[in-house]
Design an enzyme around this catalytic site. Structure first.
Site, PDB file in Angstrom:
ATOM      1  N   GLU A 181       0.836  -1.214   0.000  1.00 14.39           N
ATOM      2  CA  GLU A 181       0.000   0.000   0.000  1.00 14.39           C
ATOM      3  C   GLU A 181       0.864   1.255   0.000  1.00 14.39           C
ATOM      4  OE1 GLU A 181      -1.548   1.804   3.454  1.00 14.39           O
ATOM      5  OE2 GLU A 181      -1.250   0.007   4.693  1.00 14.39           O
ATOM      6  N   LYS A 214      -5.943  10.442   0.672  1.00 18.26           N
ATOM      7  CA  LYS A 214      -5.954   9.099   1.262  1.00 18.26           C
ATOM      8  C   LYS A 214      -7.155   8.376   0.659  1.00 18.26           C
ATOM      9  CE  LYS A 214      -6.831   7.011   5.812  1.00 18.26           C
ATOM     10  NZ  LYS A 214      -7.013   7.291   7.241  1.00 18.26           N
ATOM     11  N   VAL A 244      -5.400   0.127   2.951  1.00 25.13           N
ATOM     12  CA  VAL A 244      -5.553  -1.328   2.851  1.00 25.13           C
ATOM     13  C   VAL A 244      -6.725  -1.659   1.927  1.00 25.13           C
ATOM     14  CG1 VAL A 244      -6.218  -3.394   4.155  1.00 25.13           C
ATOM     15  CG2 VAL A 244      -4.457  -1.854   5.059  1.00 25.13           C
ATOM     16  N   ASP A 259     -16.938   5.180  14.050  1.00 30.61           N
ATOM     17  CA  ASP A 259     -15.711   5.129  13.250  1.00 30.61           C
ATOM     18  C   ASP A 259     -15.198   3.694  13.138  1.00 30.61           C
ATOM     19  OD1 ASP A 259     -13.301   5.442  11.984  1.00 30.61           O
ATOM     20  OD2 ASP A 259     -12.589   7.075  13.250  1.00 30.61           O
ATOM     21  N   ALA A 269     -13.143   1.179   6.705  1.00 35.48           N
ATOM     22  CA  ALA A 269     -13.634   0.449   5.526  1.00 35.48           C
ATOM     23  C   ALA A 269     -12.740  -0.755   5.203  1.00 35.48           C
ATOM     24  CB  ALA A 269     -13.716   1.385   4.326  1.00 35.48           C
ATOM     25  N   ASP A 270     -11.562  -0.816   5.820  1.00 32.52           N
ATOM     26  CA  ASP A 270     -10.687  -1.979   5.607  1.00 32.52           C
ATOM     27  C   ASP A 270     -11.397  -3.286   5.993  1.00 32.52           C
ATOM     28  OD1 ASP A 270      -8.681  -0.192   4.941  1.00 32.52           O
ATOM     29  OD2 ASP A 270      -7.499  -0.519   6.773  1.00 32.52           O
ATOM     30  N   LYS A 278      -3.621  -1.978  15.706  1.00 33.55           N
ATOM     31  CA  LYS A 278      -2.973  -1.108  16.694  1.00 33.55           C
ATOM     32  C   LYS A 278      -3.813  -0.971  17.946  1.00 33.55           C
ATOM     33  CE  LYS A 278      -2.880   2.084  13.783  1.00 33.55           C
ATOM     34  NZ  LYS A 278      -3.101   1.444  12.512  1.00 33.55           N
TER      35      LYS A 278
HETATM   36  N1  PSU Z   1      -2.090   1.671  10.363  1.00 31.78           N
HETATM   37  C1  PSU Z   1      -0.780   2.006  10.392  1.00 31.78           C
HETATM   38  N2  PSU Z   1      -0.272   2.780   9.446  1.00 31.78           N
HETATM   39  C2  PSU Z   1      -1.039   3.233   8.426  1.00 31.78           C
HETATM   40  C3  PSU Z   1      -2.433   2.853   8.388  1.00 31.78           C
HETATM   41  C4  PSU Z   1      -2.902   2.079   9.378  1.00 31.78           C
HETATM   42  O1  PSU Z   1      -0.091   1.635  11.309  1.00 31.78           O
HETATM   43  O2  PSU Z   1      -0.534   3.933   7.563  1.00 31.78           O
HETATM   44  C5  PSU Z   1      -3.268   3.291   7.238  1.00 31.78           C
HETATM   45  C6  PSU Z   1      -3.561   2.095   6.309  1.00 31.78           C
HETATM   46  O3  PSU Z   1      -3.496   2.557   4.982  1.00 31.78           O
HETATM   47  C7  PSU Z   1      -4.980   1.727   6.671  1.00 31.78           C
HETATM   48  C8  PSU Z   1      -5.556   3.075   6.982  1.00 31.78           C
HETATM   49  O4  PSU Z   1      -5.670   1.085   5.615  1.00 31.78           O
HETATM   50  O5  PSU Z   1      -4.536   3.746   7.698  1.00 31.78           O
HETATM   51  C9  PSU Z   1      -6.829   2.992   7.791  1.00 31.78           C
HETATM   52  O6  PSU Z   1      -7.374   4.262   7.854  1.00 31.78           O
HETATM   53  P1  PSU Z   1      -8.861   4.429   8.452  1.00 31.78           P
HETATM   54  O7  PSU Z   1      -8.714   4.024   9.897  1.00 31.78           O
HETATM   55  O8  PSU Z   1      -9.161   5.887   8.269  1.00 31.78           O
HETATM   56  O9  PSU Z   1      -9.737   3.504   7.675  1.00 31.78           O
HETATM   57 MN    MN Z   2     -12.081   5.884  10.192  1.00 29.23          MN
END
Ligand code: PSU
Ligand code: MN
Length: 315
Positions: A28, A89, A109, A141, A144-145, A162
């Site tokens: 990614e 993003k 992702v 929140d 979408a992954d 995390k």
């Molecule tokens: N976790 C990390 N580093 C990152 C991300 C997640 O430790 O860079 C990024 C990945 O691209 C993941 C995205 O798909 O954040 C998820 O963002 P959101 O929570 O807004 O869906």
């Molecule tokens: Mn989010």
């Protein structure tokens, strides 16, 4: 997979690997633009590609550049992309709009899985997946992954989720969505910077060949969606869970008081934790990504071998 109605720009080595049915691992680009500071982001992206090359696997870093979907970035593209000013993003919701408007964006992702599937790539290596955020019962929140893992058949290797997320809720949602969550080589679900989240993973496998087999069998069963392989950070690189708890609490409190929401939440928390750990979180993050690339390479190679042995070269 039928051809998409637009041109994918393949790097030379990815085009060759596709023609030869050689193993490819998708990578990614949000981790480059939003997950790590410059210059460690470019250095890490290059190191990940080196790890894959050393294992005989072709890396395919995915990004949208000026309205074109790239699968595989050559070294100059990668540097330019990493230095480019604020790429968007991109998740599932944003991909088509970015292509339509000639925009430049980094794939999360979810978006990377979509592109990998279009390109016929089975395996994807990243750092951590998005998940259910703490307080999701009021903020709603949820990354979408998780939905993407439920519908797009790409085996994704990550270091778990995390601890800034609500890990129990993340595991519950993955179970609801029917996503296999496979801890590699241990019983516990890993928590990104730490080897254990304190929670058992639903599944465990110790052999990349079994993960490859399960990937192929999911296809044969007609199941949509991918597998999440949760690979613990190497012991020498981990940050103990107890050290992280107060730091995470502090980052979350600040995010809340500053009104950070939606797409900005994950990058904000990563940056704050980087500052609060005085860079230790970044060192750990780099090590776990490299470790995930190594495992993804083994799985991708096994998938190729098993497909060849079964006489079907079909991806
Ligand atoms: N976790 C990390 N580093 C990152 C991300 C997640 O430790 O860079 C990024 C990945 O691209 C993941 C995205 O798909 O954040 C998820 O963002 P959101 O929570 O807004 O869906
Ligand atoms: Mn989010």
């Amino acid at each position: 997979m039928s051809q998409p109605g637009f041109d994918i720009v393949y790097s030379a080595e990815v085009a060759m690997a596709r023609a030869d049915k050689a193993p490819i691992v998708a990578l990614e680009s949000t981790i480059i633009t939003h997950g790590m500071p410059y210059p460690q982001n470019v250095e890490t992206a290059r190191k990940v590609e080196q790890v894959l090359h050393a294992k005989g696997v072709v890396p395919a870093t995915i990004a949208v550049i000026e309205g074109r979907l790239h699968v595989g970035l050559d070294p100059d593209d990668l540097t330019r992309f990493a230095q480019s000013r604020k790429p968007a993003k991109l998740s599932r919701a944003d991909m088509a709009a970015c292509l339509a408007t000639g925009g430049t964006g980094a794939t999360t992702v979810a978006a990377t899985m979509i592109a990998a599937r279009l390109a016929g790539i089975d395996v994807f290596a990243t750092g951590g997946i998005g998940g259910v955020h703490r307080g999701a019962e009021s903020s709603f929140d949820i990354s979408a992954d998780l939905q993407e893992l439920a519908q797009t058949p790409v085996t994704t290797v990550a270091a778990g989720a995390k601890a800034i997320l609500d890990i129990p809720k993340t595991l519950e949602v993955l179970e609801t969505l029917g996503v296999p969550v496979i801890a590699f080589g241990q019983d516990d679900f890993p928590a990104f910077w730490s080897r254990s989240s304190g929670l058992p993973a639903p599944l465990r496998m110790d052999d990349p060949a079994q993960i490859a087999r399960a990937h192929i069998l999911r296809g044969a069963l007609g199941l949509s969606g991918g597998q999440l392989v949760a690979n613990p950070i190497p012991p020498e690189a981990e940050i103990a869970r107890d050290d992280l708890i107060p730091i995470i609490e502090q980052a979350l409190t600040q995010a809340m008081s500053e009104g950070i929401a939606a797409k900005a939440v994950t990058p904000y928390l990563l940056q704050r934790i980087y500052e609060l750990t005085e860079g230790r979180s970044l060192t750990a993050n780099i090590e776990l990504v490299l470790n995930n690339a190594r495992l993804a390479a083994q799985i991708a190679r096994e998938i190729c071998i098993q497909r060849q042995n079964s006489g079907s070269g079909a991806r």
